[in-house]
Design a protein around this motif. Structure first.
Motif, PDB file in Angstrom:
ATOM      1  N   ASP A  11      36.920   4.492  -3.962  1.00 36.24           N
ATOM      2  CA  ASP A  11      38.058   4.853  -4.803  1.00 36.24           C
ATOM      3  C   ASP A  11      38.674   6.132  -4.250  1.00 36.24           C
ATOM      4  O   ASP A  11      38.060   7.204  -4.302  1.00 36.24           O
ATOM      5  CB  ASP A  11      37.589   5.055  -6.249  1.00 36.24           C
ATOM      6  N   ALA A  13      41.261   8.001  -5.158  1.00 36.93           N
ATOM      7  CA  ALA A  13      41.575   9.096  -6.085  1.00 36.93           C
ATOM      8  C   ALA A  13      40.319   9.883  -6.434  1.00 36.93           C
ATOM      9  O   ALA A  13      40.332  11.114  -6.429  1.00 36.93           O
ATOM     10  CB  ALA A  13      42.210   8.522  -7.347  1.00 36.93           C
ATOM     11  N   LEU A  14      39.237   9.157  -6.716  1.00 35.88           N
ATOM     12  CA  LEU A  14      38.005   9.842  -7.088  1.00 35.88           C
ATOM     13  C   LEU A  14      37.479  10.683  -5.937  1.00 35.88           C
ATOM     14  O   LEU A  14      37.054  11.821  -6.112  1.00 35.88           O
ATOM     15  CB  LEU A  14      36.946   8.823  -7.529  1.00 35.88           C
ATOM     16  N   MET A  17      39.433  13.773  -5.710  1.00 36.45           N
ATOM     17  CA  MET A  17      39.143  14.677  -6.819  1.00 36.45           C
ATOM     18  C   MET A  17      37.816  15.379  -6.620  1.00 36.45           C
ATOM     19  O   MET A  17      37.691  16.584  -6.846  1.00 36.45           O
ATOM     20  CB  MET A  17      39.123  13.857  -8.126  1.00 36.45           C
ATOM     21  N   ILE A  20      38.259  18.116  -4.237  1.00 30.02           N
ATOM     22  CA  ILE A  20      38.851  19.313  -4.836  1.00 30.02           C
ATOM     23  C   ILE A  20      37.784  20.133  -5.541  1.00 30.02           C
ATOM     24  O   ILE A  20      37.715  21.366  -5.394  1.00 30.02           O
ATOM     25  CB  ILE A  20      39.974  18.937  -5.832  1.00 30.02           C
ATOM     26  N   VAL A  21      36.958  19.454  -6.306  1.00 29.61           N
ATOM     27  CA  VAL A  21      35.891  20.163  -7.026  1.00 29.61           C
ATOM     28  C   VAL A  21      34.952  20.870  -6.050  1.00 29.61           C
ATOM     29  O   VAL A  21      34.590  22.033  -6.243  1.00 29.61           O
ATOM     30  CB  VAL A  21      35.096  19.169  -7.903  1.00 29.61           C
ATOM     31  N   PRO A 106      31.322  17.669 -13.847  1.00 28.62           N
ATOM     32  CA  PRO A 106      31.315  18.269 -12.519  1.00 28.62           C
ATOM     33  C   PRO A 106      30.282  19.374 -12.379  1.00 28.62           C
ATOM     34  O   PRO A 106      29.687  19.538 -11.317  1.00 28.62           O
ATOM     35  CB  PRO A 106      32.746  18.826 -12.354  1.00 28.62           C
TER      36      PRO A 106
ATOM     37  N   THR B 302      35.000   4.525 -12.861  1.00 29.00           N
ATOM     38  CA  THR B 302      35.453   5.286 -11.688  1.00 29.00           C
ATOM     39  C   THR B 302      36.739   6.058 -11.981  1.00 29.00           C
ATOM     40  O   THR B 302      36.773   7.280 -11.787  1.00 29.00           O
ATOM     41  CB  THR B 302      35.600   4.341 -10.481  1.00 29.00           C
ATOM     42  N   THR B 306      37.418  10.315 -12.239  1.00 30.93           N
ATOM     43  CA  THR B 306      38.481  11.097 -11.612  1.00 30.93           C
ATOM     44  C   THR B 306      39.203  11.922 -12.659  1.00 30.93           C
ATOM     45  O   THR B 306      39.445  13.125 -12.472  1.00 30.93           O
ATOM     46  CB  THR B 306      39.479  10.168 -10.903  1.00 30.93           C
ATOM     47  N   LEU B 309      37.029  14.791 -13.855  1.00 28.79           N
ATOM     48  CA  LEU B 309      36.941  15.871 -12.869  1.00 28.79           C
ATOM     49  C   LEU B 309      38.237  16.668 -12.862  1.00 28.79           C
ATOM     50  O   LEU B 309      38.236  17.903 -12.863  1.00 28.79           O
ATOM     51  CB  LEU B 309      36.678  15.315 -11.471  1.00 28.79           C
ATOM     52  N   ASP B 312      38.409  18.832 -15.817  1.00 31.99           N
ATOM     53  CA  ASP B 312      37.522  19.994 -15.719  1.00 31.99           C
ATOM     54  C   ASP B 312      38.068  21.047 -14.779  1.00 31.99           C
ATOM     55  O   ASP B 312      37.952  22.251 -15.027  1.00 31.99           O
ATOM     56  CB  ASP B 312      36.138  19.554 -15.248  1.00 31.99           C
ATOM     57  N   VAL B 313      38.649  20.592 -13.674  1.00 30.00           N
ATOM     58  CA  VAL B 313      39.205  21.565 -12.713  1.00 30.00           C
ATOM     59  C   VAL B 313      40.318  22.367 -13.386  1.00 30.00           C
ATOM     60  O   VAL B 313      40.374  23.592 -13.285  1.00 30.00           O
ATOM     61  CB  VAL B 313      39.731  20.846 -11.454  1.00 30.00           C
TER      62      VAL B 313
END
Lengths: 233, 543
Positions: A11, A13-14, A17, A20-21, A106, B302, B306, B309, B312-313
């Motif tokens: 995926d 997008a995931l 993301m 980014i984290v 996260p 899934t 996203t 996350l 949270d960011v």
């Protein structure tokens, strides 16, 4: 030097993301979108840790994990959508060190990563003997006679934790805390599977374990300890 | 032991009754045999009587006509013996007459005769009364004699018992009158032994009886085979039905012929086909649903990860936003959390609906589990001001349960209690008995009306939608809890009174799906640690 973390998830997008984290926490993310790509990227960039989604197109996450484990002990954390099925156990058995269930906090993910990437325990500066196995702590090596036994960092940590206190019986909760860094009730299957993996590598007869013994109803302890010269406990 | 033997005896005694009840074949055969036995007996009896009657009467007639003939022969003989001068040698004539009579008495069973002078006569001559040698004259009764005399024109007879060699046999004495010229009236008695008729009759009767028995037996045997033949298909159908019920969905009856049995077989098979199809379809459907559930699970998680996350960011940087954006991000985060919980609950619920739930049973001690849950919710409870108390009266032993599910139930109960407890104490009770363990959570808060209590387990139903929920609250919590309890073979009971408080009690057997009678805890349980909590005087509340 910042740790490089390979994120393997189909995926897009995931994956982005998560990247980014990770960057926010000071890590360097690398991305792969399927198993083949992942193996390539591992060869290229030699990541310090791998986040591996179980459901991948083509080679499944479990197959990728096994493949990686053939040659490397790099920490692998599984990402799975199903936390309560046999997928988790199979993933652990194929070599994953830990797993995280989607959707995850996260902070949780980062904590798991940190635990896996922490520097080796400065426990003691000695060589510990368990039966006919010697653990050279500073050299991070385990041998039987002169044959080295190849353990992943996690397996080494697990063995060391038991070996440092050979009289102590460790409950699964204690091991989860010490080796995996869980401070709450976590999945004891993590311990069960990794003890099994450890035994498969370290014991002469994994069905009759001598080095890593089971204490029924409580947990595990190290067996056959002769001397632990200066114990740091 | 004696009671054992006695019981066995009673069982043996009752065996024929049980056999009667359970075997159609036996009943049919028995009834047929009984009824045909009755019919045969009646018919046979009638036949026997008729035959007897006819045998006897034909012999009778024979005897009577013989007697009449004998009498008239004698009569004419005597009349012919009268010489031209009008005199008669009675003794000579007597002898001749006797010969003639003897000759006339030719029917089987002839046992002699007697010629007796009617008493009270005055005649010129007297002929000697004679009788066959050795004849016992007592067979000629005075009753018969008087009858004969009083009605001279008829032939009379009487049934008598004749003694022959000590044996008593049936006999007949027939009589007629004749006149001996110049000697008066004489009575002729012919005696007959009817033994032969009797023997014939006895033979016939015996034959009838034997024949009847054989007939009834034959009927019985025939009935047995015929009924067995007829019932055969029915028995087969019963056996096949049982196999079907046991799950062997392939079983069918053989269809042969065109009669009603064949029709039964055909219909039966059609029914079995339809049933099998239905069951297979439903099983498939269930499988399809289960797969769908797990596919959906993965697919939704899934993108949700996203989103989580991302949220949270953003949340981590909320200090650098404008107050509105900061608040926006907060709302975003809380709703994402809520969404996650709802997703999990929905998937759990659909797993229960598809019947795709399996317990992961572990032997654990419930008390630490409950303590753990209370610890987990302690901060939340503190926020509302509700002290969380634990009263353990039992349940320390190991129980076989799915800890994840029990934990979920307890967390739900305590969470609800915190939300509705009005800041008052919340007491969790744990107890056990031989068969079951119980966990009850009681609050002294806002309570529910009887209507609300009825609906509290409904999906997505909230007692008061406007009430602030601190514990997630998807509306599925209790529905899932109920399913979790049922999966163990247990139950959740509710007690609630408006303005007084509520109690939710979970009772489950010590091993999954074992039977149990009574819950170890009363509903609602009274607190022993804090007696002041127990039913307060209502007037105190109002005051």
């Amino acid at each position: 030097m910042s740790a490089r973390i390979l994120v393997v998830d189909d995926d897009v997008a995931l994956a982005e993301m998560i990247g980014i984290v990770l960057r926010g926490e000071g890590y360097i993310p690398i991305q792969a979108f399927d198993g083949a790509d992942a193996l390539l990227k591992i060869a290229e960039s030699k990541p310090d840790l791998i986040l591996l989604d179980v459901m991948l197109p083509g080679l499944t996450g479990i197959e990728v994990c096994s493949k990686i484990r053939e040659t490397s002990g790099v920490p692998i954390i599984m990402l799975t959508a199903k936390g309560d099925t046999t997928d988790v156990v199979r993933g652990l058995e194929s070599g994953a060190d830990d797993y995280v269930v989607k959707p995850f906090n996260p902070k949780e993910l980062v904590a798991r990563i940190r635990t896996r990437l922490r520097p080796a325990s400065e426990g003691s500066n000695t060589v510990i003997t368990l039966g006919d196995v010697t653990i050279d702590v500073p050299a991070h090596e385990v041998r039987r006679a002169d044959t080295p036994i190849s353990l992943t960092p996690l397996e080494f940590d697990l063995l060391l934790a038991l070996a440092l206190k050979p009289q102590q019986v460790f409950t699964r909760e204690m091991l989860l805390e010490q080796v995996w860094g869980y401070h709450y009730k976590a999945d004891t299957r993590l311990v069960n599977v990794h003890v099994q993996r450890l035994r498969a590598k370290v014991e002469l007869d994994p069905d009759n374990p001598v080095i890593v013994q089971t204490v029924r109803g409580i947990g595990y302890k190290a067996g056959g300890a002769t001397s632990a010269a200066d114990s740091a406990s | 032991m004696i009671p054992q033997a006695w019981r066995a005896f009673l069982v043996a005694l009752g065996a024929p009754f049980r056999f009667w009840r359970t075997s159609l074949l036996t009943r049919t055969v028995a009834i047929t045999v009984a009824l045909s036995g009755l019919a045969v007996t009646v018919i046979g009896g009638y036949m026997s009587l008729t035959i007897a009657d006819s045998l006897f009467s034909s012999r009778e007639n024979q005897i009577l006509s013989e007697t009449a003939r004998a009498a008239s022969t004698a009569q004419s003989l005597f009349e012919n013996s009268v010489t031209a001068s009008g005199s008669i040698d009675v003794e000579t004539a007597n002898t001749t007459a006797q010969t003639a009579i003897r000759a006339a008495q030719s029917s089987p069973g002839s046992s002699g005769f007697a010629v007796l002078r009617t008493p009270g006569q005055i005649t010129p001559q007297t002929m000697t009364s004679t009788s066959t040698a050795g004849l016992d004259l007592s067979v000629v009764t005075s009753e018969l004699r008087s009858r004969v005399v009083s009605e001279p024109s008829q032939i009379h007879y009487q049934s008598v018992t004749i003694r022959v060699e000590g044996e008593a046999r049936p006999g007949i004495v027939a009589s007629a009158l004749f006149q001996v010229p110049s000697a008066g009236q004489y009575e002729l008695y012919l005696i007959y032994d009817l033994q032969d008729v009797q023997s014939t009759l006895t033979l016939i009767q015996r034959t009838l009886i034997a024949g009847s028995l054989a007939l009834v037996l034959a009927i019985g045997v025939l009935t047995f085979f015929v009924v067995r033949l007829a019932i055969g298909p029915v028995r087969q159908a019963a056996k096949t039905a049982e196999r079907l019920a046991e799950g062997f969905l392939e079983e069918r009856l053989t269809e042969r012929g065109e009669d009603v049995i064949a029709v039964l077989a055909r219909s039966f098979n059609k029914m079995a086909d339809s049933m099998q199809r239905q069951i297979v379809r439903l099983a498939n459907l269930s499988q399809v649903q289960q797969r769908f559930v797990s596919d959906v699970s993965h697919e939704l998680r899934t993108p949700l990860t996203t989103i989580r996350l991302a949220g949270d960011v953003l949340y981590a940087q909320r200090d650098s936003y404008s107050p509105e954006n900061s608040r926006t991000v907060e709302l975003l985060i809380t709703q994402i959390e809520r969404f996650e919980i709802m997703l999990t609950d929905l998937l759990e619920m659909s797993r229960y609906d598809a019947g795709a739930v399996s317990l992961e049973v572990d032997e654990i001690n419930l008390v630490p589990l409950v303590e753990d849950c209370l610890d987990q919710l302690a901060p939340l409870a503190a926020q509302k001001g509700s002290p969380l108390l634990l009263e353990v009266r039992g349940g320390y032993g190991e129980s076989e349960v799915d800890p994840r599910r029990i934990r979920r139930i307890v967390l739900n109960f305590v969470g609800n209690a915190i939300d509705h407890g009005e800041g008052r104490e919340i007491v969790t009770f744990v107890d056990s008995n031989e068969e079951a363990v119980a966990i009850a959570v009681r609050d002294w808060g806002v309570g529910m009306s009887p209507d609300q209590v009825l609906r509290v387990f409904d999906r997505f139903w909230r007692a008061d939608p406007s009430r602030q929920r601190t514990t997630g609250g998807t509306g599925l919590g209790l529905a899932i809890a109920q399913e979790d309890a049922a999966a163990h073979g247990g139950r959740i009971d509710v007690w609630s009174v408006e303005g007084v408080g509520s109690c939710f009690r979970l009772t489950i057997p010590r091993t999954p799906l074992a039977g149990w009678d009574e819950s170890p805890l009363p509903l609602p349980p009274e607190s022993m640690i804090i007696p002041e909590l127990n039913p307060r005087d209502v007037s105190e509340e109002l005051a």
